[in-house]
Design an enzyme around this catalytic site. Sequence first.
Site, short mmCIF file in Angstrom:
data_model
loop_
_atom_site.label_atom_id
_atom_site.label_comp_id
_atom_site.label_asym_id
_atom_site.label_seq_id
_atom_site.Cartn_x
_atom_site.Cartn_y
_atom_site.Cartn_z
N LYS A 193 0.82 -1.21 0.00
CA LYS A 193 0.00 0.00 0.00
C LYS A 193 0.85 1.27 0.00
CE LYS A 193 -4.29 -1.91 1.62
NZ LYS A 193 -3.90 -3.31 1.96
C1 LIG Z 1 -4.53 -4.41 1.47
C2 LIG Z 1 -3.80 -5.69 1.49
C3 LIG Z 1 -4.16 -6.79 0.68
C4 LIG Z 1 -5.38 -6.76 -0.20
O1 LIG Z 1 -5.22 -5.90 -1.30
P1 LIG Z 1 -6.49 -5.39 -2.13
O2 LIG Z 1 -5.95 -4.40 -3.09
O3 LIG Z 1 -7.42 -4.77 -1.13
O4 LIG Z 1 -7.09 -6.57 -2.79
C5 LIG Z 1 -3.38 -7.92 0.71
N1 LIG Z 1 -2.30 -8.01 1.51
C6 LIG Z 1 -1.92 -6.99 2.31
C7 LIG Z 1 -0.74 -7.17 3.19
C8 LIG Z 1 -2.64 -5.79 2.33
O5 LIG Z 1 -2.25 -4.81 3.14
#
Ligand SMILES: *Cc1c(COP(=O)(O)O)cnc(C)c1O
Length: 433
Positions: free
Chosen positions: A106
């Site tokens: 993210k």
């Molecule tokens: C947010 C997140 C996900 C999921 O990603 P999406 O884009 O919401 O499908 C998977 N793994 C981690 C560690 C995350 O922080």
Amino acid sequence: MKFYSTNNRNNIVGFEKAVMSGLADDSGLYMPCSFPNLKSLVASIEGLSFQEISYDVIKNFVQEEIPPGSLKNIIEQSINFPAPVSGLDNQLGILELFHGPTLAFKDFGARFMAQTMGYFVRNEETELNILVATSGDTGSAVANGFYGVEGINVFILYPSGKVSPIQEKQLTTLDKNVHTLEIIGTFDDCQRLVKEAFVDQELLKKIRLSSANSINIARLLPQSFYYFEAFKQLPSNGKKILYCVPSGNLGNLTAGLFAKMMGLPISNFIAATNSNNVFTDYLKTGKFMKRKSVQTLSNAMDVGNPSNLVRIIDMYKNNIENVSNDILSFSHNDRETVEAIKEVYMKYGYVIDPHGAVGYLAAKKYLESTDQSSFVLILETAHASKFKDIVENSIDKEIEIPARLASCLNEEKKSVILSSDYNDFKEFLLYFR
Ligand SMILES: *Cc1c(COP(=O)(O)O)cnc(C)c1O
């Protein structure tokens, strides 16, 4: 490039408007009106740096709304850590997306969005205030992304005592323009406070508010960069390439689909889900049935109503067969997740986190059903040390915490404790005016 709303293809805005408003005024999500053809970028990708690739992708979506020099600067400030591929064997690889400041993918989206918003407010007199309610991970990526961005204040609301100690440190050890509010209440209370602020006309007259929602197009677009960067690093052995994406709100997967639309030769995607398998069921039945989420070890994927599914349905013109031609999906539970963490460590000596482990299980499931002609790249979405206890219990060995996380663990927590009463929150916001 223009962007349309998934609720109305005639509701069209430019990049700046799409970024600054997040959600369309008809509550739809923004989608690019077209995708550039980047086959020539793919052909010459080997000689390019990650930042050059990122710039070559993003410039098509931003065009004249940000001049080249400033856009390059945004990329340099945001895409400033690597996304290395690590091979496990001749059919499996791992794309490490955890080299950013908060150790999860993210960071890419949050940093790019923060720098882009910072650019758009650069000449404005009044500061922009970003409100974010978080149950943990998203908040720290956003807080870090906006940290030190001029002209923007960030208010992060988290439920007191309901995030992990590591997450709390990540949230509360920034200062400058980042204000962390520890709410005596639940995550739902935090969300309610933010929602109330956005419709409080009296407050809106006095301060400028915006959100930094995960559905913002400026968080999605940069996530397509690393699909290209990963492709650059893959061995060219003529195998079909699949990317396996541990999925929750399906933002990461959607960004991958964007990369394919732009000409990246990805044969298929595998959406790996935990017990929150709304998307897996959607592919099986053609019906989208949202439901309450259940708690799992891969908690960033605990989503019962994936927000980006409307984008995927929109891209494929609501045709489930077309969706299933490109995307496969497998779901695995917590017991299997723990076993997978152990297996990946025993078999490959690789320490994988619970989210990546769900990806591994789905990749394995796919490979069992096919011949040797495929190569699956698993997106490792977080660093294993963020889930230290689960991982250490699975592999029966202590794991190291990277320096960038360890350093904040020694710092003092700085947070403002507030009740879940809206008036207290409002008073606090106005005090900053
Ligand atoms: C947010 C997140 C996900 C999921 O990603 P999406 O884009 O919401 O499908 C998977 N793994 C981690 C560690 C995350 O922080």
